[in-house]
Design an enzyme around this catalytic site. Structure first.
Site, PDB file in Angstrom:
ATOM      1  N   TYR A  17       0.806  -1.227   0.000  1.00  0.00           N
ATOM      2  CA  TYR A  17       0.000   0.000   0.000  1.00  0.00           C
ATOM      3  C   TYR A  17       0.837   1.275   0.000  1.00  0.00           C
ATOM      4  O   TYR A  17       0.303   2.372  -0.158  1.00  0.00           O
ATOM      5  CB  TYR A  17      -0.916   0.028   1.235  1.00  0.00           C
ATOM      6  CG  TYR A  17      -1.888  -1.109   1.281  1.00  0.00           C
ATOM      7  CD1 TYR A  17      -2.959  -1.170   0.401  1.00  0.00           C
ATOM      8  CD2 TYR A  17      -1.737  -2.136   2.205  1.00  0.00           C
ATOM      9  CE1 TYR A  17      -3.857  -2.222   0.442  1.00  0.00           C
ATOM     10  CE2 TYR A  17      -2.626  -3.192   2.259  1.00  0.00           C
ATOM     11  CZ  TYR A  17      -3.684  -3.231   1.375  1.00  0.00           C
ATOM     12  OH  TYR A  17      -4.565  -4.275   1.418  1.00  0.00           O
ATOM     13  N   HIS A  22      -4.292   6.215  -1.339  1.00  0.00           N
ATOM     14  CA  HIS A  22      -4.875   6.226   0.006  1.00  0.00           C
ATOM     15  C   HIS A  22      -3.823   6.526   1.074  1.00  0.00           C
ATOM     16  O   HIS A  22      -4.176   6.828   2.208  1.00  0.00           O
ATOM     17  CB  HIS A  22      -5.530   4.870   0.283  1.00  0.00           C
ATOM     18  CG  HIS A  22      -6.913   4.948   0.858  1.00  0.00           C
ATOM     19  ND1 HIS A  22      -7.678   6.091   0.882  1.00  0.00           N
ATOM     20  CD2 HIS A  22      -7.684   3.989   1.447  1.00  0.00           C
ATOM     21  CE1 HIS A  22      -8.849   5.833   1.446  1.00  0.00           C
ATOM     22  NE2 HIS A  22      -8.869   4.572   1.811  1.00  0.00           N
ATOM     23  N   PHE A  68      -4.819  -0.230   9.631  1.00  0.00           N
ATOM     24  CA  PHE A  68      -5.556  -0.128   8.383  1.00  0.00           C
ATOM     25  C   PHE A  68      -6.531   1.039   8.489  1.00  0.00           C
ATOM     26  O   PHE A  68      -6.962   1.429   9.575  1.00  0.00           O
ATOM     27  CB  PHE A  68      -6.246  -1.429   7.965  1.00  0.00           C
ATOM     28  CG  PHE A  68      -5.258  -2.442   7.449  1.00  0.00           C
ATOM     29  CD1 PHE A  68      -4.784  -2.376   6.152  1.00  0.00           C
ATOM     30  CD2 PHE A  68      -4.766  -3.436   8.287  1.00  0.00           C
ATOM     31  CE1 PHE A  68      -3.855  -3.283   5.677  1.00  0.00           C
ATOM     32  CE2 PHE A  68      -3.842  -4.353   7.830  1.00  0.00           C
ATOM     33  CZ  PHE A  68      -3.383  -4.283   6.525  1.00  0.00           C
ATOM     34  N   ASN A  70      -9.682   1.788   7.958  1.00  0.00           N
ATOM     35  CA  ASN A  70     -11.003   1.816   8.578  1.00  0.00           C
ATOM     36  C   ASN A  70     -10.987   1.646  10.094  1.00  0.00           C
ATOM     37  O   ASN A  70     -12.040   1.629  10.715  1.00  0.00           O
ATOM     38  CB  ASN A  70     -11.932   0.790   7.924  1.00  0.00           C
ATOM     39  CG  ASN A  70     -11.426  -0.625   8.058  1.00  0.00           C
ATOM     40  OD1 ASN A  70     -10.298  -0.852   8.478  1.00  0.00           O
ATOM     41  ND2 ASN A  70     -12.260  -1.586   7.703  1.00  0.00           N
ATOM     42  N   ASN A 116     -13.410   6.319   5.024  1.00  0.00           N
ATOM     43  CA  ASN A 116     -13.497   5.405   6.164  1.00  0.00           C
ATOM     44  C   ASN A 116     -12.542   5.751   7.301  1.00  0.00           C
ATOM     45  O   ASN A 116     -12.856   5.513   8.468  1.00  0.00           O
ATOM     46  CB  ASN A 116     -13.286   3.963   5.714  1.00  0.00           C
ATOM     47  CG  ASN A 116     -14.458   3.442   4.923  1.00  0.00           C
ATOM     48  OD1 ASN A 116     -15.592   3.853   5.148  1.00  0.00           O
ATOM     49  ND2 ASN A 116     -14.202   2.546   3.981  1.00  0.00           N
TER      50      ASN A 116
END
Length: 192
Positions: A17, A22, A68, A70, A116
């Protein structure tokens, strides 16, 4: 208003990631850490990686939640509670679909806008009244493509624009740390 005592970059942990849109929030706090010549260290009690900088003789914490996206609020709540940092003293830095790459905008409050990480932060802090730095990443055009879009790396051109916005935002950081949100907003919003 209150000066910023905690700067949180939202993102997802893990190499897969690292370069995704993001993770623009991570890119920002990593850039701040480089400028202040500090290193992030794992902090299990905060469910993340943290670094400390000094501004006007006061500690300012940098945080990358490792929960993460969320579940970012868990990490933010843990460090804020431990150091007794009020929500209005927190700056959350995140990717923003509704802004073009190269654009950065500050806000003093607001909803989650479908993000989120912000949704969980609002739930964990019990308020939407915390500062935000929104880093534009653009929109794929179709809401059904959003998840894939934010979890992919931007084009080289878009990444350069995002990096420019991060640079511009770090230039107004002293104003934020000196409790001058209006000046920071004016400077940043006329640059990007």
């Amino acid at each position: 208003m209150s000066s910023v005592k905690l700067i949180v970059g939202l993102g997802n942990p893990g190499g897969q990631y690292e370069q995704t849109r993001h993770n623009a929030g991570f890119w920002f706090v990593e850039d701040v850490a480089r400028q202040y010549n500090v290193q992030f260290r794992p902090e299990t009690k905060f469910l993340g990686e943290a670094a400390r900088i000094q501004s006007n003789g006061l500690d300012v914490w940098l945080l990358k939640p490792m929960t993460f996206m969320n579940r970012s609020g868990q990490s933010i709540q843990a460090i804020a509670k431990f150091y007794k940092i009020a929500p209005e003293e927190i700056l959350v830095v995140h990717d923003e679909l509704d802004l073009d790459p190269g654009v950065a905008r500050l806000k003093t409050s607001g909803g989650h806008g479908g993000h989120n990480g912000l949704r969980d932060t609002i739930a964990a802090l019990g308020t939407k009244d915390f500062k935000r730095l929104r880093l534009g990443i653009g929109h794929p055009g179709d809401r059904n493509q959003v998840v894939d879009y934010v979890l992919k790396a931007p084009s080289k051109t878009d990444r350069a624009l995002i990096d420019d916005a991060i640079y511009d935002a770090t230039r107004v950081l002293p104003d934020l740390l000196n409790d001058d949100m209006a000046r920071a907003m004016n400077e940043l919003h006329t640059k990007t």
